[in-house]
Write an enzyme that holds these catalytic residues in place. Structure first.
Site, mmCIF file in Angstrom:
data_model
loop_
_atom_site.group_PDB
_atom_site.id
_atom_site.type_symbol
_atom_site.label_atom_id
_atom_site.label_comp_id
_atom_site.label_asym_id
_atom_site.label_seq_id
_atom_site.Cartn_x
_atom_site.Cartn_y
_atom_site.Cartn_z
ATOM 1 N N HIS A 254 0.764 -1.341 -0.037
ATOM 2 C CA HIS A 254 0.033 -0.014 -0.196
ATOM 3 C C HIS A 254 0.760 1.284 0.109
ATOM 4 O O HIS A 254 0.818 2.113 -0.888
ATOM 5 C CB HIS A 254 -0.943 0.021 1.274
ATOM 6 C CG HIS A 254 -1.819 -1.111 1.301
ATOM 7 N ND1 HIS A 254 -3.075 -1.341 0.538
ATOM 8 C CD2 HIS A 254 -1.822 -2.083 2.300
ATOM 9 C CE1 HIS A 254 -3.464 -2.441 1.090
ATOM 10 N NE2 HIS A 254 -2.734 -2.999 2.012
HETATM 11 C C1 BDR Z 1 -2.955 0.875 5.413
HETATM 12 O O1 BDR Z 1 -3.229 0.464 6.655
HETATM 13 C C2 BDR Z 1 -2.012 -0.061 7.006
HETATM 14 O O2 BDR Z 1 -2.237 -1.129 7.834
HETATM 15 C C3 BDR Z 1 -1.077 -0.048 6.113
HETATM 16 O O3 BDR Z 1 0.367 0.346 6.445
HETATM 17 C C4 BDR Z 1 -1.469 1.026 5.263
HETATM 18 O O4 BDR Z 1 -0.960 2.486 5.341
HETATM 19 C C5 BDR Z 1 -3.482 -0.015 4.204
HETATM 20 O O5 BDR Z 1 -4.992 0.020 4.623
#
Ligand code: BDR
Ligand code: CA
Length: 325
Positions: A254
């Site tokens: 992500h």
């Molecule tokens: C986001 O949530 C976190 O767990 C990850 O680091 C990312 O920023 C994805 O939904």
């Protein structure tokens, strides 16, 4: 295919950058990636927030990322320990109780910078030339929301906000409709979306299209440097959990899409739309209501990225990780 009206030109821009983050496996990869591009990204500091794990651990992991990138001089300021209003939530089920799996975590040599991240943001953005600082946001947006509340004039110093946040076409990853960073502090996300600063959002709609594969991880491991092995070890531990949880053929990275967007926006497509956050208690809590078809006839407040070149992303990531120790 919608196109991204990018404020960046030429294709490889120069950003004066602050990264607000809650590491987190994908955060650490995003940070290593960004620290490997000093010619394009002038990182002023990292600011940390509670999110994937509590603040002490996200702050330690951010300092570890600096150490692993050979950039211990980058200041790390610890920020908000809890969201604005809601009960704190964490994501240890995905990131492990230390916020990082697959690698050893320890106390890094460089200490935290003195002072609170919110004070750092207020001081720095007030002193910055108009529209000069880009803020990359990889976790819940609590720090910026607090800074805006304290000093609304700081918007003047901001050039752009680039956030990993939200979900629309993909559905959520923490509730059926909410993405973790927004769900963890919807009131903060609301304040940020109303700030009037140019905003680009990289939601699950795009991050769930840019997935690891054995070959992509093997290329990182094959670089032969420590950073390549670290990123591969993190992904080998983290990706299967995401794949299992969301039934996907590979794991998303992500937050690293934010770094890729800063370095090469032409890898991504999206469009300017109006986005609001539902912060009312109930099934929609934390949802980003993304008006993709303009049904509400409201002025767009964000560029919503919907697609990206997955191989282009992994090529760029690998090329940059290769530069690190
Ligand atoms: C986001 O949530 C976190 O767990 C990850 O680091 C990312 O920023 C994805 O939904
Ligand atoms: Ca994150």
């Amino acid at each position: 295919m919608p196109t991204t009206p990018s404020p960046h030109s030429p294709d490889t821009p120069l950003h004066t950058l602050i990264i607000d983050t809650d590491p987190g496996a994908d955060d650490v990869i995003a940070l290593l990636f960004a620290m490997a591009a000093p010619e394009a990204l002038r990182i002023q500091a990292l600011t940390t927030v509670a999110g994937n794990v509590p603040l002490a651990k996200t702050s330690r992991n951010a300092r570890l990322a600096c150490e692993w990138a050979g950039r211990p001089e980058i200041a790390v300021y610890a920020g908000a320990e809890r969201p604005l209003q809601r009960t704190p939530i964490y994501a240890a089920n995905i990131h492990g109780k230390e916020g990082l799996t697959g690698v050893d975590v320890y106390e890094p040599a460089a200490p935290l910078a003195e002072g609170h991240a919110v004070d750092y943001l207020v001081r720095t953005l007030r002193a910055a030339p108009e529209k000069s600082v880009t803020l990359a946001m990889l976790g819940p947006q609590t720090n910026l929301a607090l800074a805006l509340e304290q000093a609304p004039d700081i918007v003047r110093g901001l050039r752009e906000l680039v956030l990993m946040a939200g979900a629309h076409f993909n559905g959520g990853n923490i509730t059926p409709v909410a993405e973790f960073n927004v769900f963890a502090d919807p009131h903060a996300a609301e304040a940020v979306l109303k700030s009037g600063v140019p905003i680009t959002l990289l939601p699950l709609d795009v991050t769930h299209k840019i997935l690891t594969s054995e070959e992509r991880i093997a290329r990182l491991r094959g670089l032969g440097n420590k950073a390549g092995a670290t990123v591969a070890d993190i992904l080998d531990a983290y990706a299967p959990q995401e794949m299992k949880h969301y039934d996907m053929p590979g794991g998303p990275v992500h937050d690293a899409t934010v770094t890729a967007y800063l370095l090469r926006p032409s890898l991504f497509t999206g469009k300017r739309i109006h986005v609001e956050v539902d912060s009312r208690e109930g099934m929609g809590f934390g949802q980003t209501v993304a008006d993709w078809y303009g049904s509400l006839h409201r002025t767009p407040n964000a560029t919503w990225i919907v697609d990206g070149d997955a191989q282009g992303f992994f090529d760029l990531l690998t090329e940059h990780i290769a530069r690190l120790p």
